[in-house]
Scaffold this motif. Structure first.
Motif, mmCIF file in Angstrom:
data_model
loop_
_atom_site.group_PDB
_atom_site.id
_atom_site.type_symbol
_atom_site.label_atom_id
_atom_site.label_comp_id
_atom_site.label_asym_id
_atom_site.label_seq_id
_atom_site.Cartn_x
_atom_site.Cartn_y
_atom_site.Cartn_z
ATOM 1 N N LYS A 68 27.227 8.822 21.020
ATOM 2 C CA LYS A 68 26.244 7.618 20.738
ATOM 3 C C LYS A 68 24.912 8.038 21.057
ATOM 4 O O LYS A 68 23.783 9.203 19.948
ATOM 5 N N GLU A 71 24.682 11.603 19.535
ATOM 6 C CA GLU A 71 23.988 12.592 18.850
ATOM 7 C C GLU A 71 22.799 11.886 18.311
ATOM 8 O O GLU A 71 21.941 12.320 17.717
ATOM 9 N N GLN A 72 21.719 10.658 18.675
ATOM 10 C CA GLN A 72 20.837 10.358 19.164
ATOM 11 C C GLN A 72 19.576 12.000 19.867
ATOM 12 O O GLN A 72 18.477 11.844 19.117
ATOM 13 N N GLU A 73 20.300 12.433 20.860
ATOM 14 C CA GLU A 73 19.529 13.222 21.634
ATOM 15 C C GLU A 73 20.060 14.368 20.479
ATOM 16 O O GLU A 73 19.118 15.541 20.494
ATOM 17 N N GLN A 75 19.776 14.604 16.963
ATOM 18 C CA GLN A 75 18.475 14.132 16.002
ATOM 19 C C GLN A 75 17.180 14.591 16.233
ATOM 20 O O GLN A 75 16.782 15.048 15.476
ATOM 21 N N ARG A 76 16.742 13.954 17.622
ATOM 22 C CA ARG A 76 15.820 14.840 17.669
ATOM 23 C C ARG A 76 15.742 15.792 17.404
ATOM 24 O O ARG A 76 14.586 16.755 17.571
#
Length: 220
Positions: A68, A71-73, A75-76
């Motif tokens: 997770k 995935e967040q990284e 998206q950024r």
């Protein structure tokens, strides 16, 4: 102001557009490589979580947590990459527009410099002079090519009639002055008489008897 008066430091030149565009491209390249790295890490953590789903819940949960975070990284990173790309394209377009405007400005200055050496009134006057000289040249050419005085008074029909009469006269003289062919030439052209001896003409006996009777009567 005091800095300018007393030779202070000059203001630093602004960033070069081409160098800035190149730096933005380098940033894009690094962000793309980071995207590939995060994609591989997400796949690895997903596989680790699946492998420990039934045997070790704690390991599986930690793998899902790291997945997770990756995935967040990611998206950024996608957002930053999109902004960098948009900024680079905008700067490239702006730089191209500057070059275009600069070229157009130089062309306008060059055109202005060319036109400064010509006055519009002088141009119109020059064109009128050219047209006038052209008309004069046409008149001279027409005058040179037109028939002169004596030829203008001649009638073509009269010339044709006189020529026809002269032609008839010459033909008649030629016919009259034709030499007759000499007799020897005529004889030479006639076929030769046959050389065979012609048969002698028989003397009529009745004519001889009549002549004898006439002589006898005259003597009696």
């Amino acid at each position: 102001m005091f800095g300018r008066l007393f030779g202070g430091k000059k203001a630093a030149a602004g960033p070069n557009p081409q160098e800035t565009i190149e730096e933005l491209r380098n940033v894009e390249e690094r962000l793309l490589k980071k995207q590939e790295f995060l994609e591989r890490k997400i796949v690895e953590e997903q596989q680790k979580a699946r492998a420990n789903a039934t045997s070790n819940k704690r390991v599986a949960m930690q793998a899902l947590k790291r997945k997770k975070l990756h995935e967040q990284e990611q998206q950024r990173n996608d957002g930053i990459l999109a902004k960098i790309e948009q900024q680079r394209l905008s700067l490239e377009n702006a730089s191209a527009n500057v070059d275009i405007l600069k070229t157009m400005g130089e062309a306008a200055k060059a055109m202005k410099q060319v036109h400064e050496s010509h006055n519009i009134d002088d141009v119109h006057e020059l064109m009128e002079d050219i047209a006038e000289q052209q008309d004069l040249a046409n008149e001279v050419a027409e005058a040179i090519s037109s028939p002169t005085g004596f030829a203008n008074g001649l009638d073509q029909d009269d010339l044709e009639a006189e020529f026809a009469a002269l032609e008839d006269e010459v033909l008649n003289e030629q016919l009259v002055n034709v030499d007759p062919a000499p007799a020897e030439n005529i004889g030479a052209r006639l076929p030769a008489a046959p050389t065979d001896k012609l048969p002698s003409r028989p003397v009529a006996k009745k004519e001889d008897d009549d002549m004898a009777d006439l002589e006898q009567w005259a003597a009696s």
